[in-house]
Write an enzyme that holds these catalytic residues in place. Structure first.
Site, PDB file in Angstrom:
ATOM      1  CG  HIS A 281      -0.741  -0.013   2.382  1.00  0.00           C
ATOM      2  ND1 HIS A 281       0.859  -0.543   2.803  1.00  0.00           N
ATOM      3  CD2 HIS A 281       0.212   1.622   3.865  1.00  0.00           C
ATOM      4  CE1 HIS A 281       1.488  -0.315   3.869  1.00  0.00           C
ATOM      5  NE2 HIS A 281       0.791   1.276   4.182  1.00  0.00           N
ATOM      6  CG  ASP A 283       1.022   5.012   4.556  1.00  0.00           C
ATOM      7  OD1 ASP A 283       2.651   5.104   5.408  1.00  0.00           O
ATOM      8  OD2 ASP A 283       1.083   3.811   4.768  1.00  0.00           O
ATOM      9  CG  HIS A 337       5.300   1.434   3.573  1.00  0.00           C
ATOM     10  ND1 HIS A 337       4.208   2.734   2.042  1.00  0.00           N
ATOM     11  CD2 HIS A 337       4.873   1.124   4.245  1.00  0.00           C
ATOM     12  CE1 HIS A 337       3.236   3.236   3.125  1.00  0.00           C
ATOM     13  NE2 HIS A 337       3.868   1.835   3.843  1.00  0.00           N
ATOM     14  NE  ARG A 347       8.803  -5.496  10.918  1.00  0.00           N
ATOM     15  CZ  ARG A 347       7.741  -4.597  10.890  1.00  0.00           C
ATOM     16  NH1 ARG A 347       7.068  -5.140  10.608  1.00  0.00           N
ATOM     17  NH2 ARG A 347       8.808  -3.614  10.331  1.00  0.00           N
TER      18      ARG A 347
END
Ligand SMILES: C=C1C[C@]23C[C@H]1CC[C@H]2[C@]1(C)CCC[C@@](C)(C(=O)O)[C@H]1[C@@H]3C(=O)O
Ligand SMILES: O=C(O)CCC(=O)C(=O)O
Ligand SMILES: [Fe+2]
Length: 418
Positions: A281, A283, A337, A347
């Protein structure tokens, strides 16, 4: 004992158990329990009335649901076309801000040049000596860990809580209350601030939605968001310089803006090559300031391939968002990203999204448009409308702004009656 892999539907919305809607909003509804293996339902729905039964089992199974799977339920499987591995590390620009903060003009011009090259191509760079205290970042992770290890029923108290200032705090498990396929392998805690993080706005939000024992978490994130806002305005100055516009243009534009803060928790995944922590996607926001922990998983699409952004605990990753692309008349690329998961370690990432004040018109500075002598890349719009589009009509992906503009031109005024 209810088997681990069950899905609960409450009032019709299908929710994996780790995000069962146990909130007071449906205390008496019938819980329809679907038993499933990784690909299909194993039985006809089981109707159970007893919330405490569901509460007990989901809180014990719930938040660890993602961690106990021997395989990935089909809702979490992503299309094979997306599941292309990254093999190369992005040697992204690393900008040292120390001399910027000292007002060293030569260093500032050099930083602007490096940032410009990155923003004209993939829209990502990293900054060090950014001025955000490492102890504050560590405290933010401490509270992030404490929150995500709570029983599910506690986390569900943060269900779109809103305070007087319309600031909101919400927990989500895989966004399973919003989507039913391509679910991300993550839990999130998101809070939206409609104004500068001043006084006690964040503390009030945490206390009112999670209770007084989250006051310290609120104080930590209040300070974290203040630090993020200050850094964001500094980066905006460099971005203006890199574009050759008035160096205070974007700093002034975002001065009274709001923000979205998101804590991401990505549990270990039994088959990490089949899903994403966060899918590909851009942002939709303007600028993203991201810290990832030492585990690694952030990847960006640059030079026509996915590339690994190696974690640097002393660095913050800056991504250009789609609203900023519009504010540069399409010159600066929003960063495509994603976040991959692994089978060994959880994570975490801290993601701060910079937004304009919601009613402000998104329009590039005149001198940028004049220089281009090209037609405007995008029509005027407001961040409020764009955000509304992502939250109610369209799942943000790599083409959100393009889809939003098409929607604006085709939608009747009704879309704007909110
Ligand atoms: C405006 C926003 C929508 C999302 C949070 C901010 C900026 C990034 C967006 C998001 C992370 C892009 C991937 C899909 C998404 C649904 C997610 O995985 O969380 C997006 C966020 C959202 O809609 O909540
Ligand atoms: O966790 C990450 O590294 C990326 C998260 C992200 O892109 C997002 O939350 O928008
Ligand atoms: Fe993102």
């Amino acid at each position: 004992m209810i088997p681990n892999n069950l899905i609960i539907a409450c009032n019709g919305s299908l929710l994996p158990i780790f995000n069962a809607t146990l909130s007071p909003s449906c205390p008496t509804s019938t819980y329809t329990v679907f038993l499933m293996d990784s690909t299909h339902l194993l039985s006809s729905p089981l109707e159970i009335q007893d919330q405490t039964l569901v509460d007990h089992h989901s809180s014990s199974i719930g938040s660890s649901f993602l961690q106990n799977q021997t395989n990935v339920p089909k809702e979490f499987l992503w299309p094979k076309v997306d599941l292309v591995n990254a093999h190369q590390e992005l040697l992204e620009p690393l900008v040292d801000l120390e001399r910027f903060f000292r007002g060293d003009e030569l260093a500032i011009q050099q930083a602007a040049k490096v940032i410009r090259a990155a923003c004209l191509t993939h829209g990502c760079f990293q900054v060090i000596n950014h001025g955000v205290d490492s102890h504050l970042i560590n405290a933010a992770y401490y509270h992030l860990n404490r929150f995500f290890h709570l029983p599910l029923s506690h986390k569900l108290r943060a269900r779109r809580a809103t305070t007087a200032g319309l600031n909101t705090l919400s927990y989500s498990g895989a966004h399973s209350d919003r989507f039913s396929s391509n679910l991300p392998w993550k839990e999130t805690l998101t809070f939206r601030l409609h104004e500068n993080p001043k006084e006690s706005s964040v503390v009030d939000l945490f206390k009112s939605s999670l209770g007084d024992d989250f006051e310290e978490m609120g104080i930590t994130y209040q300070k974290y968001c203040e630090g993020m806002k200050s850094l964001a305005l500094a980066v905006m100055e460099i971005l203006a310089i890199s574009l050759g516009v008035d160096r205070l243009h974007y700093k002034n534009y975002f001065q009274d803006g709001g923000s979205i803060m998101r804590c991401n928790y990505y549990p270990p995944c039994p088959e990490p090559g089949l899903t994403f922590g966060t899918g590909p996607h851009c942002d939709a926001t303007s600028l993203t300031i991201l810290h990832q922990d030492e585990v690694g998983g952030l990847e960006i699409f640059a030079n026509n391939k996915w590339q690994i952004v190696r974690p640097r605990q002393d660095a913050l990753v800056i991504n250009i968002g789609e609203t900023f692309t519009a504010l540069t008349n399409g010159r600066y690329k929003s960063c495509l990203h994603r976040a991959v998961v692994n089978s060994e370690r959880a994570r975490k990432s801290l993601v701060y999204f910079v937004c304009p004040r919601e009613d402000k018109v998104v329009r590039p500075p005149e001198d940028l448009v004049q220089v281009d002598q090209l037609p405007r890349a995008y029509p005027d719009f407001t961040w409020s409308d764009f955000l509304h589009f992502t939250q109610n009509y369209y799942r943000a992906d790599a083409h959100t702004l393009h889809s939003f503009i098409k929607w604006l031109s085709s939608s009747s005024p009704i879309h704007h009656n909110r």
